[in-house]
Design a protein around this motif. Structure first.
Motif, PDB file in Angstrom:
ATOM      1  N   TRP A 157      53.111  61.972   6.768  1.00  0.00           N
ATOM      2  CA  TRP A 157      54.447  61.673   7.285  1.00  0.00           C
ATOM      3  C   TRP A 157      54.413  60.971   8.646  1.00  0.00           C
ATOM      4  CZ3 TRP A 157      58.696  61.520   4.509  1.00  0.00           C
ATOM      5  CH2 TRP A 157      58.650  62.113   3.243  1.00  0.00           C
ATOM      6  N   ILE A 158      53.360  61.227   9.413  1.00  0.00           N
ATOM      7  CA  ILE A 158      53.202  60.447  10.649  1.00  0.00           C
ATOM      8  C   ILE A 158      52.925  58.986  10.301  1.00  0.00           C
ATOM      9  CG2 ILE A 158      51.708  60.061  12.661  1.00  0.00           C
ATOM     10  CD1 ILE A 158      51.450  63.087  12.917  1.00  0.00           C
ATOM     11  N   TYR A 159      52.104  58.772   9.262  1.00  0.00           N
ATOM     12  CA  TYR A 159      51.801  57.413   8.815  1.00  0.00           C
ATOM     13  C   TYR A 159      53.078  56.713   8.344  1.00  0.00           C
ATOM     14  CZ  TYR A 159      49.646  53.596   6.192  1.00  0.00           C
ATOM     15  OH  TYR A 159      49.287  52.363   5.726  1.00  0.00           O
ATOM     16  N   ALA A 200      58.562  61.859  11.039  1.00  0.00           N
ATOM     17  CA  ALA A 200      57.243  62.396  11.408  1.00  0.00           C
ATOM     18  C   ALA A 200      57.242  63.914  11.502  1.00  0.00           C
ATOM     19  CB  ALA A 200      56.799  61.792  12.735  1.00  0.00           C
ATOM     20  N   PHE A 201      58.341  64.523  11.952  1.00  0.00           N
ATOM     21  CA  PHE A 201      58.316  65.959  12.247  1.00  0.00           C
ATOM     22  C   PHE A 201      59.071  66.837  11.257  1.00  0.00           C
ATOM     23  CE2 PHE A 201      57.294  64.099  16.358  1.00  0.00           C
ATOM     24  CZ  PHE A 201      56.248  64.918  16.785  1.00  0.00           C
ATOM     25  N   VAL A 202      60.184  66.353  10.702  1.00  0.00           N
ATOM     26  CA  VAL A 202      60.995  67.236   9.856  1.00  0.00           C
ATOM     27  C   VAL A 202      60.282  67.667   8.577  1.00  0.00           C
ATOM     28  CG1 VAL A 202      63.115  67.397   8.493  1.00  0.00           C
ATOM     29  CG2 VAL A 202      63.192  66.457  10.818  1.00  0.00           C
ATOM     30  N   PRO A 203      59.753  66.734   7.764  1.00  0.00           N
ATOM     31  CA  PRO A 203      59.080  67.193   6.531  1.00  0.00           C
ATOM     32  C   PRO A 203      57.928  68.171   6.779  1.00  0.00           C
ATOM     33  CG  PRO A 203      59.554  64.850   6.398  1.00  0.00           C
ATOM     34  CD  PRO A 203      59.822  65.256   7.805  1.00  0.00           C
ATOM     35  N   PRO A 204      57.006  67.896   7.738  1.00  0.00           N
ATOM     36  CA  PRO A 204      55.933  68.864   7.968  1.00  0.00           C
ATOM     37  C   PRO A 204      56.433  70.212   8.467  1.00  0.00           C
ATOM     38  CG  PRO A 204      55.341  66.719   8.864  1.00  0.00           C
ATOM     39  CD  PRO A 204      56.793  66.657   8.516  1.00  0.00           C
ATOM     40  N   LEU A 205      57.415  70.208   9.379  1.00  0.00           N
ATOM     41  CA  LEU A 205      57.879  71.463   9.952  1.00  0.00           C
ATOM     42  C   LEU A 205      58.794  72.238   9.011  1.00  0.00           C
ATOM     43  CD1 LEU A 205      58.643  70.362  13.640  1.00  0.00           C
ATOM     44  CD2 LEU A 205      56.718  71.749  12.835  1.00  0.00           C
ATOM     45  N   PHE A 230      64.347  56.938  16.620  1.00  0.00           N
ATOM     46  CA  PHE A 230      64.736  58.336  16.445  1.00  0.00           C
ATOM     47  C   PHE A 230      64.527  58.775  14.995  1.00  0.00           C
ATOM     48  CE2 PHE A 230      68.126  61.447  15.418  1.00  0.00           C
ATOM     49  CZ  PHE A 230      67.705  62.491  16.238  1.00  0.00           C
ATOM     50  N   MET A 231      64.877  57.887  14.065  1.00  0.00           N
ATOM     51  CA  MET A 231      64.654  58.207  12.655  1.00  0.00           C
ATOM     52  C   MET A 231      63.171  58.379  12.350  1.00  0.00           C
ATOM     53  SD  MET A 231      67.392  55.822  10.570  1.00  0.00           S
ATOM     54  CE  MET A 231      66.670  56.366   9.017  1.00  0.00           C
ATOM     55  N   ALA A 232      62.335  57.555  12.991  1.00  0.00           N
ATOM     56  CA  ALA A 232      60.891  57.674  12.792  1.00  0.00           C
ATOM     57  C   ALA A 232      60.386  59.033  13.269  1.00  0.00           C
ATOM     58  CB  ALA A 232      60.173  56.549  13.518  1.00  0.00           C
ATOM     59  N   LEU A 233      60.943  59.498  14.377  1.00  0.00           N
ATOM     60  CA  LEU A 233      60.560  60.830  14.862  1.00  0.00           C
ATOM     61  C   LEU A 233      60.956  61.911  13.858  1.00  0.00           C
ATOM     62  CD1 LEU A 233      61.497  60.662  18.665  1.00  0.00           C
ATOM     63  CD2 LEU A 233      59.198  60.842  17.679  1.00  0.00           C
ATOM     64  N   LEU A 234      62.147  61.767  13.280  1.00  0.00           N
ATOM     65  CA  LEU A 234      62.571  62.744  12.274  1.00  0.00           C
ATOM     66  C   LEU A 234      61.640  62.729  11.069  1.00  0.00           C
ATOM     67  CD1 LEU A 234      66.470  62.285  12.290  1.00  0.00           C
ATOM     68  CD2 LEU A 234      65.110  64.055  13.432  1.00  0.00           C
ATOM     69  N   THR A 267      54.931  53.370   9.918  1.00  0.00           N
ATOM     70  CA  THR A 267      55.347  52.231   9.086  1.00  0.00           C
ATOM     71  C   THR A 267      56.829  51.948   9.273  1.00  0.00           C
ATOM     72  OG1 THR A 267      53.681  52.868   7.458  1.00  0.00           O
ATOM     73  CG2 THR A 267      55.376  51.323   6.747  1.00  0.00           C
ATOM     74  N   LEU A 268      57.615  53.021   9.383  1.00  0.00           N
ATOM     75  CA  LEU A 268      59.052  52.866   9.598  1.00  0.00           C
ATOM     76  C   LEU A 268      59.339  52.161  10.922  1.00  0.00           C
ATOM     77  CD1 LEU A 268      61.871  53.493   8.535  1.00  0.00           C
ATOM     78  CD2 LEU A 268      61.778  55.683   9.725  1.00  0.00           C
ATOM     79  N   LEU A 269      58.513  52.421  11.935  1.00  0.00           N
ATOM     80  CA  LEU A 269      58.680  51.751  13.220  1.00  0.00           C
ATOM     81  C   LEU A 269      58.551  50.236  13.073  1.00  0.00           C
ATOM     82  CD1 LEU A 269      56.772  53.907  15.878  1.00  0.00           C
ATOM     83  CD2 LEU A 269      59.237  53.562  15.651  1.00  0.00           C
TER      84      LEU A 269
END
Length: 751
Positions: free
Chosen positions: A384-386, A370-375, A364-368, A390-392
Motif C-alpha cells: 500500500w505504500i507502493y 498508505a496508512f488506512v488499509p494496513p492499519l 493527502f489521499m496518498a497518505l490515506l 504511484t498515486l503521488l
C-alpha cells in the motif's frame, strides 16, 4: 515536466464622419538587446527601479509562476511579472545594492537561466550541459540492466547510484521551490516517490521514474519553444542598428534604440526597417509578409508610412523616423501579446485555482492509501505504500494545467501571425460564442478615404459660390485628422483654393466643428445638428435628400447661422467587407452596421454588403444599441474611431481596426492589425477551434488520471507506468494544442 500546479484633433461630424484616425504606435516591452549576456534595463524613479531579464528554460506557464513567486519573496522586490510568451521577467525593486545579484541567484537556484548566460562558453558545452545528466543516467541504467543478470548485487548498486544521480537536481529544485513559495510542485512529488521507491527496494522503478521525468521535461521544453516561435520571430524582425543621415548627408551606423522622431535613416535592399518611418524615396517596394502575411511586395510612394520590420525589396530607401523608441508597430504587437497573458480565459483561471488545491488533496489521499488499509484492515504495508507512491505520480497535474495555456498560447501566436491581436484568453474564449457582430461604418466597412462628389451653394453673392463654400469649410477643417475633414481639405488643395486662418476652432463629438473665419462664425456639421438652418431655405431639404439617396454623406456649412451650402462626400465599401459579412453569415452570426450617417446613405452601403443597419446614431446611442442586441446573445463590436470607444467597451468583445485611434485600440479586446475585416471570421473560427481543443485536452488529462487511479488501486500499474502515462498525456495535450499553429482557416467551423 514542469510543475503545472494620444489625443487626436478630430472633426466629430455624424457617425459617417466618425473618427478613423491614422495609426499611432504604442509602447512595447521589447528588449533593447536580445543578445546581451544579461538584459538589465533599469529606469530609476526616486528610490525605486525597474529591472528586466530574458529567462530561459521555462517549459510551461506554471514555470513563469514559479519564478514570479520566488522573486516576489525577495527582500526589496515590490512587484514581479514573467511573460511566458516572450520569456521576459519584469521586476520593480527598491534601489538597494546587490538586488540584481539576489534575483539572478534565485533564478538559477530554481533551475532556470538568464538568456546567453553561457554565451562565453563553446556551443557544444551548452548542449552537453543540457543533456549530459539525462544521457549519463540512461547509460548507467543500461549498464545496470546488462550487469544485473550476471551480478545482481552490482546491478542493484548501479540502479541505486543512478537514482541518486537523477534525484539530486530534482530534489534540489523541489527544496528551492518549497523555500520560495511553491511546496507542492511536481519536483516534490517526484522526489518523494523516488525516495520512497528506494526505501522499498524498487531501485529499477525509482531510476526509471526519474529518467522518464527528465525526458518529459525536454518534451515540454520543445513544445513550449514551438508555441513561442511566432512571438520570437516577431521580436527578431527589427534590426539592432540603423544608418542615420545627418544634416550634411553623412551616413553613420547607430543603435536603432537611439533613433527619435524626425531623424533621417537609410536602409539597403534586403534590409529591414528598424522603426516606423515616413518614406522619403519614391516608389519603393517592401516585403511586409512577416507582418501582414501578404506574400506579394507592396509598393509605397514618398510620404507614406511604412511599418517597422518591413523589408526593402528593390532599392535603397530613406525614411524620416515617426515612432519613438519602443513604440513601433512591432513593439505594439509584442506589448499586446505580453499583456494578453494577464487576461486568462475563465476556464484557464478555473484550472489554475483547481491546481492549487488538487495536488495537496492528492497528497493527502496518498497518505490515506498508505496508512488506512494496513492499519484498519491489516493489509501489507509495502504493497500500500507502493500504491501511495504511484498515486503521488498520478497526482501530477502537468497534463491538466498545461492543457489550456498551451492551446491559448498557440492560438494567440497564430492570430498575431495572421494579423489579429487578442488581448488574452478571456477575449479568445468569448469570441467563439458571439451571436452578432456590430460594425462601425467609416473606416471599418468602408475604406475610410471619402472624396467630395458634389458641392451645392445657397444664396452666395460671390462669383464662384461653390468655391466659397469649400473655402470656408476647409478653413475650419484644416487641423482635423477625420477622413471627411481631410477629404474636404484635399479637394480645396486640388482646386488651389487659398485657405484663411480659422480661430477658436471647437469640435463636438458626433455633431460638427466650428471656428471664426475672417471674423464670421463658420459651422460644418451634420444635417441633424443644423436642421434649423436647412429648414429656413426653400428647396434645401429636397436637395439634401436627393444627395443622400445617391449614397452621399452630407456636410452642412453655415455662416453666422445661415445655410451657405452642402458638401457631399462618398466613401466606398472595403473590397473585403462583403466577403466578411458572408463568411460570418455562413457561421450563423448576424451582422449589423451602426452608424450616425443618414438612413439613406446607410441603406445604400448596407444593401451592397447584405447586412442590417441602424442609422442616425450618436456615440452614446451606439452603446444603447449594443445593449439591445445583447438581449439575443453575445455581441462583438468592431470600429476604429474615438467615437467607437464607448460601444467597444459596452460590447462583450470590442475589436479595433489596427489603423484606428489610440483610445479605440486601448479600449478594445482585439485588434485587426492588417485592417482587413474578413479576418474577423477566421478569428472567430480560431476561437471555436481553440475551445474545442481545450475541451479535448481536459478530457484527455482528466480521463487518463481517472483510468490510472483505478488501475493503481487495483495493483495493475506501478511507478514507471504512472510516470510514462503522465508524460504521455502531457505530450499528447501539448501536441493537440500545437495543431492550432498549423490551421489557417476555420471560418466554416460552427463549433
Amino acid at each position: 515536466m514542469s510543475s503545472c500546479s494620444a489625443t487626436q484633433n478630430t472633426s466629430p461630424h455624424n457617425d459617417a464622419m466618425e473618427n478613423s484616425c491614422a495609426a499611432s504606435s504604442c509602447c512595447s516591452n521589447k528588449t533593447q538587446s536580445e543578445t546581451s549576456t544579461i538584459e538589465d534595463q533599469t529606469s530609476s524613479v526616486s528610490d525605486s527601479m525597474q529591472l528586466s531579464w530574458i529567462i530561459t528554460g521555462m517549459d510551461c506557464p506554471s514555470c513563469a509562476t514559479k519564478v514570479e513567486n520566488a522573486v516576489k519573496n525577495l527582500n526589496g522586490v515590490t512587484q514581479a511579472r514573467v511573460t511566458f510568451a516572450t520569456e521576459r521577467l519584469l521586476v520593480k525593486v527598491e534601489n538597494r545594492a546587490n538586488i540584481s545579484d539576489d534575483i539572478l541567484k534565485t533564478i538559477r537556484e530554481l533551475g532556470f537561466s538568464v538568456k546567453d548566460d553561457t554565451s562565453s562558453k563553446p556551443a557544444e558545452n551548452s548542449f552537453l550541459k543540457k543533456y549530459w545528466r539525462i544521457l549519463s543516467l540512461a547509460l548507467v541504467m543500461l549498464a545496470a540492466v546488462l550487469i544485473k543478470g550476471t551480478f545482481p548485487v552490482v546491478g542493484d548498486v548501479l540502479f541505486y547510484l543512478a537514482t541518486l544521480w537523477g534525484l539530486y537536481p530534482v530534489a534540489s529544485k523541489a527544496w528551492q521551490l518549497a523555500r520560495n513559495g511553491t511546496p507542492f510542485s511536481i519536483e516534490t512529488l517526484m522526489s518523494i516517490a523516488a525516495i520512497g521507491a528506494l526505501f522499498l527496494g524498487e531501485t529499477v522503478e525509482a531510476a526509471m521514474v526519474l529518467l522518464l521525468f527528465m525526458i518529459g521535461e525536454h518534451m515540454e521544453a520543445f513544445a513550449a519553444g514551438r508555441a513561442r516561435q511566432g512571438v520570437q520571430k516577431l521580436m527578431e524582425l527589427t534590426p539592432e542598428t540603423a544608418f542615420q543621415i545627418d544634416s550634411d548627408g553623412n551616413k553613420t551606423e547607430v543603435s536603432a534604440h537611439t533613433l527619435k522622431p524626425g531623424d533621417i535613416i537609410e536602409i539597403l535592399p534586403g534590409s529591414r526597417l528598424p522603426v516606423d518611418g515616413e518614406l522619403l524615396t519614391p516608389n519603393v517596394s517592401f516585403d511586409e509578409s512577416a507582418l501582414t502575411g501578404e506574400s506579394v511586395p507592396v509598393e509605397h510612394n514618398s510620404g507614406e508610412s511604412v511599418m517597422a520590420g518591413s523589408l526593402s525589396v528593390d532599392r535603397v530607401a530613406r525614411f524620416k523616423v515617426i515612432s519613438k523608441p519602443g513604440e513601433s508597430a512591432v513593439d505594439r504587437i509584442i506589448r499586446l501579446i505580453e499583456e494578453a497573458e494577464e487576461r486568462k480565459a475563465p476556464v484557464e483561471r478555473f484550472i489554475d485555482a483547481f491546481s492549487h488545491w488538487y495536488t495537496p488533496l492528492m497528497m493527502f489521499m496518498a497518505l490515506l492509501v498508505a496508512f488506512v488499509p494496513p492499519l484498519a484492515l491489516g493489509e501489507p504495508w509495502v504493497e500500500w505504500i507502493y500504491k501511495a507512491l504511484t498515486l503521488l505520480l498520478i497526482a501530477c497535474p502537468c497534463a491538466l494545467v498545461i492543457s489550456t495555456p498551451a492551446a491559448v498560447t498557440s492560438a494567440l501566436a497564430r492570430a498575431s501571425r495572421n494579423g489579429a491581436l487578442v488581448k488574452g484568453g478571456a477575449a479568445l474564449e468569448l469570441l467563439g460564442s458571439v451571436k452578432t457582430v456590430a460594425f462601425d461604418k467609416t473606416g471599418t466597412l468602408t475604406e475610410g478615404k471619402p472624396a467630395v462628389t458634389h458641392i451645392t451653394s445657397f444664396g452666395s453673392s460671390t462669383q464662384n459660390p461653390e468655391h466659397e463654400v469649400l473655402r470656408l469649410a476647409a478653413a475650419v477643417e484644416s487641423g482635423s485628422t477625420h477622413p471627411l475633414a481631410k477629404a474636404i481639405v484635399a479637394r480645396a488643395d486640388e482646386m488651389h483654393i487659398g485657405l484663411p486662418v480659422a480661430e477658436e476652432v471647437e469640435a463636438k463629438a458626433g455633431l460638427g466643428v466650428q471656428g471664426l473665419v475672417e471674423g464670421r462664425m463658420v459651422v460644418v456639421g451634420s444635417p441633424r445638428h443644423l436642421q434649423g438652418s436647412i429648414d429656413l431655405i426653400a428647396g434645401a431639404q429636397q436637395k439634401l435628400e436627393q444627395l443622400e439617396e445617391q449614397g452621399n454623406t452630407i456636410a452642412v456649412v453655415t455662416v453666422e447661422g445661415h445655410l451657405v451650402g452642402f458638401i457631399a462626400l462618398r466613401d466606398n465599401p472595403r473590397s473585403d467587407a462583403k466577403r466578411a459579412v458572408a463568411a460570418l453569415k455562413a457561421m450563423g452570426i448576424n451582422s449589423v452596421m451602426l452608424t450616425g450617417d443618414n438612413p439613406r446613405a446607410a441603406a445604400a452601403i448596407a444593401s451592397q454588403l447584405g447586412m442590417g443597419y441602424r442609422a442616425g446614431l450618436l456615440p452614446g446611442d451606439k452603446s444603447s444599441e449594443i445593449e439591445r442586441l445583447q438581449e439575443n446573445g453575445r455581441v462583438a463590436m468592431i470600429g476604429d474611431g474615438i467615437n467607437d470607444a464607448p460601444a467597444l467597451k459596452t460590447a462583450d468583445i470590442g475589436i479595433a481596426m489596427g489603423s484606428g485611434a489610440d483610445v479605440a485600440l486601448e479600449t478594445a479586446d482585439c485588434a485587426l492589425t492588417h485592417n482587413r475585416v474578413e479576418e474577423l471570421a477566421d478569428l472567430i473560427g480560431l476561437s471555436r477551434s481553440t475551445m474545442a481543443i481545450i475541451r479535448q485536452n481536459i478530457f484527455l488529462a482528466v480521463g487518463s488520471k481517472a483510468v490510472f487511479l483505478v488501475t493503481t488501486l487495483l495493483g495493475m500499474t506501478g511507478l514507471w507506468v504512472a510516470v510514462l502515462a503522465d508524460t504521455g498525456a502531457t505530450a499528447l495535450v501539448t501536441a493537440n494544442a500545437l495543431r492550432l499553429l498549423r490551421n489557417r482557416s476555420n471560418n466554416t467551423k460552427k463549433g
